[in-house]
Design a protein around this motif. Structure first.
Motif, mmCIF file in Angstrom:
data_model
loop_
_atom_site.group_PDB
_atom_site.id
_atom_site.type_symbol
_atom_site.label_atom_id
_atom_site.label_comp_id
_atom_site.label_asym_id
_atom_site.label_seq_id
_atom_site.Cartn_x
_atom_site.Cartn_y
_atom_site.Cartn_z
ATOM 1 N N LYS A 202 8.962 18.757 5.139
ATOM 2 C CA LYS A 202 9.273 17.349 4.844
ATOM 3 C C LYS A 202 10.326 17.169 3.758
ATOM 4 O O LYS A 202 10.431 16.098 3.167
ATOM 5 C CB LYS A 202 8.006 16.575 4.456
ATOM 6 C CG LYS A 202 6.967 16.554 5.566
ATOM 7 C CD LYS A 202 5.865 15.585 5.286
ATOM 8 C CE LYS A 202 4.855 15.577 6.425
ATOM 9 N NZ LYS A 202 3.664 14.796 6.112
ATOM 10 N N THR B 72 18.809 12.499 9.482
ATOM 11 C CA THR B 72 18.904 11.196 8.859
ATOM 12 C C THR B 72 20.320 11.017 8.375
ATOM 13 O O THR B 72 20.929 11.909 7.827
ATOM 14 C CB THR B 72 17.956 11.085 7.666
ATOM 15 O OG1 THR B 72 18.125 12.259 6.872
ATOM 16 C CG2 THR B 72 16.532 10.955 8.107
ATOM 17 N N SER C 183 3.696 6.024 -3.089
ATOM 18 C CA SER C 183 3.022 5.585 -1.868
ATOM 19 C C SER C 183 1.897 4.614 -2.177
ATOM 20 O O SER C 183 1.681 3.632 -1.467
ATOM 21 C CB SER C 183 2.453 6.785 -1.128
ATOM 22 O OG SER C 183 3.467 7.682 -0.808
ATOM 23 N N SER D 52 2.934 -0.833 3.397
ATOM 24 C CA SER D 52 3.804 0.105 4.096
ATOM 25 C C SER D 52 3.287 1.523 3.948
ATOM 26 O O SER D 52 2.677 1.884 2.957
ATOM 27 C CB SER D 52 5.214 -0.007 3.514
ATOM 28 O OG SER D 52 5.911 1.177 3.727
ATOM 29 N N GLN D 53 3.508 2.336 4.966
ATOM 30 C CA GLN D 53 3.000 3.692 4.907
ATOM 31 C C GLN D 53 4.105 4.728 5.053
ATOM 32 O O GLN D 53 3.846 5.874 5.328
ATOM 33 C CB GLN D 53 1.994 3.933 6.028
ATOM 34 C CG GLN D 53 0.735 3.131 5.858
ATOM 35 C CD GLN D 53 -0.037 3.071 7.135
ATOM 36 O OE1 GLN D 53 0.223 3.817 8.059
ATOM 37 N NE2 GLN D 53 -0.996 2.174 7.194
ATOM 38 N N GLU D 54 5.314 4.280 4.896
ATOM 39 C CA GLU D 54 6.394 5.243 5.093
ATOM 40 C C GLU D 54 6.319 6.337 4.026
ATOM 41 O O GLU D 54 5.855 6.112 2.915
ATOM 42 C CB GLU D 54 7.743 4.537 5.019
ATOM 43 C CG GLU D 54 7.972 3.848 3.694
ATOM 44 C CD GLU D 54 9.241 3.024 3.698
ATOM 45 O OE1 GLU D 54 10.272 3.590 3.403
ATOM 46 O OE2 GLU D 54 9.159 1.818 4.008
ATOM 47 N N THR D 55 6.809 7.499 4.398
ATOM 48 C CA THR D 55 6.816 8.566 3.404
ATOM 49 C C THR D 55 7.927 8.299 2.404
ATOM 50 O O THR D 55 9.014 7.855 2.756
ATOM 51 C CB THR D 55 7.075 9.932 4.055
ATOM 52 O OG1 THR D 55 8.232 9.822 4.864
ATOM 53 C CG2 THR D 55 5.910 10.371 4.898
ATOM 54 N N THR D 56 7.624 8.555 1.174
ATOM 55 C CA THR D 56 8.588 8.219 0.141
ATOM 56 C C THR D 56 9.316 9.461 -0.338
ATOM 57 O O THR D 56 8.787 10.558 -0.313
ATOM 58 C CB THR D 56 7.878 7.572 -1.060
ATOM 59 O OG1 THR D 56 6.881 8.471 -1.525
ATOM 60 C CG2 THR D 56 7.252 6.265 -0.675
ATOM 61 N N LYS E 29 -2.410 6.037 2.504
ATOM 62 C CA LYS E 29 -2.049 6.047 3.921
ATOM 63 C C LYS E 29 -2.867 5.034 4.716
ATOM 64 O O LYS E 29 -2.320 4.224 5.453
ATOM 65 C CB LYS E 29 -2.262 7.451 4.467
ATOM 66 C CG LYS E 29 -1.636 7.690 5.812
ATOM 67 C CD LYS E 29 -1.715 9.157 6.160
ATOM 68 C CE LYS E 29 -1.138 9.423 7.540
ATOM 69 N NZ LYS E 29 -1.322 10.835 7.915
#
Lengths: 455, 206
Positions: free
Chosen positions: A281, A435, B29, B38-42, B160
């Motif tokens: 990730k 991205t 998060s 929001s749950q987007e990965t930071t 999450k």
């Protein structure tokens, strides 16, 4: 403290030049011998100045006869000169009195020892070997927070001279599958373990079973604690104005050779991380972000913070560029097509051998062009085994080209060098959207690739 | 400063809440989950992010200023200045990584002692990533015990799934409201640190 003090046996004072030399190599100027050294030249200077003064005087007298008109000017000058000299002399003698350092007595010259950045201590008498490890990681007693100049170096496979300790940590990180660990380089290890491992590395040991996040953290810490940040020779304005890839490449050329080599190595490492984005990730931006604040040193933390964003963009651009280069070289080149232009200074086949002194000798990296049946310049890198440990690693360069004085030219060249990986096991598993949409990345699934990538 | 705007008049109390903890435990998060679901990965935070959330707790309209700090080691020294005047501090750890809890006790809790100017400020130990129950290595019991030792509130949540997220912020706010010395109604607008003028890379910090 500095191990060199051991080499001076008290007897007679004639060995000082050798000691200075050692000290210069070791770059630890704060030892006691250097204090006594700095006194002696001061006294000499004083004598010389006196002689000079006499010369000037006699010249002045001659001038009286021959150059009448200039007499007064000269007289004034001589007067001023004499006054300043008298003042200097007073200061010097006062200082000397105040320090009260006696002449060294019973000093015996035992050996002339130098620290070679590839071979460790040279000329070390056998009797000292148990005390000072021959393959010391660094001329100073630490491997963190010291200049690269005093550290033991090895070559990575791109021809960069990199401190051995970094290569060992990287090697461990890769073999322990650190590249697949989620958030590698972002996540902190447990502080106490990091302290322990750092301590061991400073002593020249590489402990077993280090957590991958600890290794990653220590690599970052190594950069963070350099006496001078890798990018500190660039002006913040230059980095800020850097918009395009070309700008960044241009900026790279301004870096001194040592820093250029370190940055090239680091960018490669970051690319290796970013290539495993699907498991760890950490995309190019993320890995650039966690590295950026460690590449510069600024006194004011808030300025450092703002600058870190610029540095992050700079690093990201370089990572993207290198990723694309890797992709290109993987896609476009069946083994026959890729040739590398010969170096300007004409060296064709450097033989680089990394040997390891303990019985676990197993690794040799060789790059050989002459051997290559296909293209003139195609390079082959082989890493024959992957079991080495400890800071006993020894890099020997059998041809002088890659010795201590690596030119900036070759370093910068290596930054642009595309290395063709000749490994049938490398698979391209299909393009994946990056991205930012700049490039597509080919994912390399083969484990061999990481080993190849250890450069 | 000249901004007695609508926003400012809409709340009764304003609290500054600081989130600290290791890199990657989910501080950003958590805030994101609290603020916008929001749950987007930071991405890793550089320095500090400041977010504001309005909510009503116990009949009072609150304005929470959430300071999301960077967990990266390089920024630890910088974080010091963020502790000033914080009424609430969340010490966040990751229930799936024990070292994040040990670092809280070894490093972060000491920072709090050293730098927080409000001696009465309310601290809360927050275990994040509750959704990864199968990977859990820190039990609730030991974390509760540790919270007792450190004199903190305790909560577990998941940024999450948003489980327990609002609750823990509310709980913290409620506790702050109980401490009289932390009540400063509608004080001056929160000072946001001005970026230093460009080019002043030398000179000490203050």
């Amino acid at each position: 403290m500095c191990p060199f003090r051991n080499f001076l046996k008290e007897e007679r004072p004639f060995s000082l030049p050798a000691v200075t030399e050692v000290l210069r190599f070791a770059s630890c100027p704060r030892t006691d011998p250097s204090v006594s050294l700095s006194c002696a030249p001061a006294a000499n200077d004083d004598d010389e100045e006196e002689e000079e003064e006499e010369d000037v005087e006699s010249e002045g007298e001659n001038g009286e006869e021959q150059r009448q008109p200039q007499l007064s000017v000269l007289a004034v000058l001589v007067g001023i000169f004499r006054k300043s000299l008298v003042a200097c002399k007073c200061e010097v003698s006062e200082e000397l009195c105040g320090m009260e350092i006696g002449e060294p007595t019973r000093v015996r010259h035992v050996a002339h020892v130098t620290f070679d950045r590839f071979d460790g201590f040279l000329g070390l008498p056998v009797e000292f070997e148990p005390e000072v490890p021959r393959r010391a990681p660094s001329a100073s007693t630490h491997v963190f927070g010291v200049s690269t100049e005093s550290m033991q170096l090895s070559q990575d496979s791109r021809g960069n001279s990199i401190p051995t300790v970094l290569l060992l940590m990287q090697r461990r990180l890769y073999t322990q599958e650190g590249l697949q660990a989620e958030g590698i380089f972002r996540i902190n290890a447990e502080n106490s373990q990091e302290e322990y491992v750092r301590d061991q590395l400073n002593r020249g040991n590489m402990p077993e079973g280090i957590d991958v996040h600890c290794l990653a953290g220590l690599i970052k810490a190594w950069f963070r604690e350099l006496p001078r940040g890798v990018l500190d020779s660039l002006l913040p304005e230059q980095v800020m104005q850097c918009q395009t890839e070309e700008d960044c490449a241009e900026l790279l050329r301004l870096l001194p050779p040592t820093e250029a080599a370190l940055l090239d190595w680091a960018i490669n490492l970051m690319c290796d991380v970013a290539q495993m984005e699907h498991v760890n990730k950490m995309n190019a931006r993320n890995i650039a972000m966690v590295f950026a604040p460690n590449m510069t040193q600024m006194a004011d933390p808030l300025t450092a913070l703002m600058y870190a964003v610029q540095v992050m963009n700079f690093l990201k651009t370089l990572i993207m560029r290198m990723l694309r280069e890797r992709e290109d070289s993987n896609l476009e080149s069946p083994p026959t097509t890729y040739t590398e232009p010969p170096d300007d200074n004409g060296h064709q086949s450097p033989q680089i051998g990394i040997e390891f002194t303990p019985p676990a000798i197993d690794v040799s990296v060789s790059s050989d062009k002459n051997d290559d049946p296909v293209g003139e310049g195609a390079r082959r890198y082989e890493i024959k085994a992957d079991n080495f440990d400890g800071l006993n690693a020894r890099a020997r360069v059998s041809k002088g080209k890659f010795g201590l004085c690596q030119t900036s030219k070759s370093n910068i060249k290596s930054f642009n060098r595309e290395i063709y990986v000749r490994e049938p096991a490398v698979q391209v598993s299909g393009p994946v959207e990056k991205t930012g949409g700049i490039s597509t990345l080919s994912r390399i699934n083969s484990r061999v690739e990481w080993i190849e990538a250890w450069r | 400063m000249a901004s007695p705007s609508d926003q400012d008049s809409k709340y009764d109390l304003s609290f500054k809440i600081l989130l600290i903890g290791d890199s990657g435990v989910g501080k950003s998060s958590l805030i994101l989950s609290f603020i916008s679901a929001s749950q987007e990965t930071t991405a890793p935070t550089i320095g500090v992010d400041i977010k504001i959330k309005h909510l009503t707790v116990g009949g009072k309209r609150l304005k929470l200023t959430l300071w999301d700090t960077a967990g990266q080691e390089r920024f630890r020294t910088l974080t010091n200045s963020f502790y000033r005047d914080a009424q609430g501090i969340m010490l966040v750890y990751d229930v799936t990584r024990r070292e994040t809890l040990t670092n809280l006790t070894d490093l972060w809790a000491k920072e709090v002692e050293l730098y927080s100017t409000n001696k009465d400020c309310v601290k809360m130990l927050v275990g994040n990533k509750l959704d990864c129950e199968s990977d859990r290595v820190v039990t609730k019991e030991e974390a509760v015990a540790l919270a007792g030792e450190l004199g903190c509130l305790f909560a577990e949540c998941s940024a999450k799934t948003r489980e327990n997220v609002e609750k823990c912020f509310e709980q913290l706010a409620l506790k702050i409201m109980e401490v009289p010395s932390l009540q400063k109604e509608k004080d001056k607008p929160m000072p946001i640190p001005n970026p230093p003028s460009a080019g002043s890379d030398s000179g000490g910090c203050c």
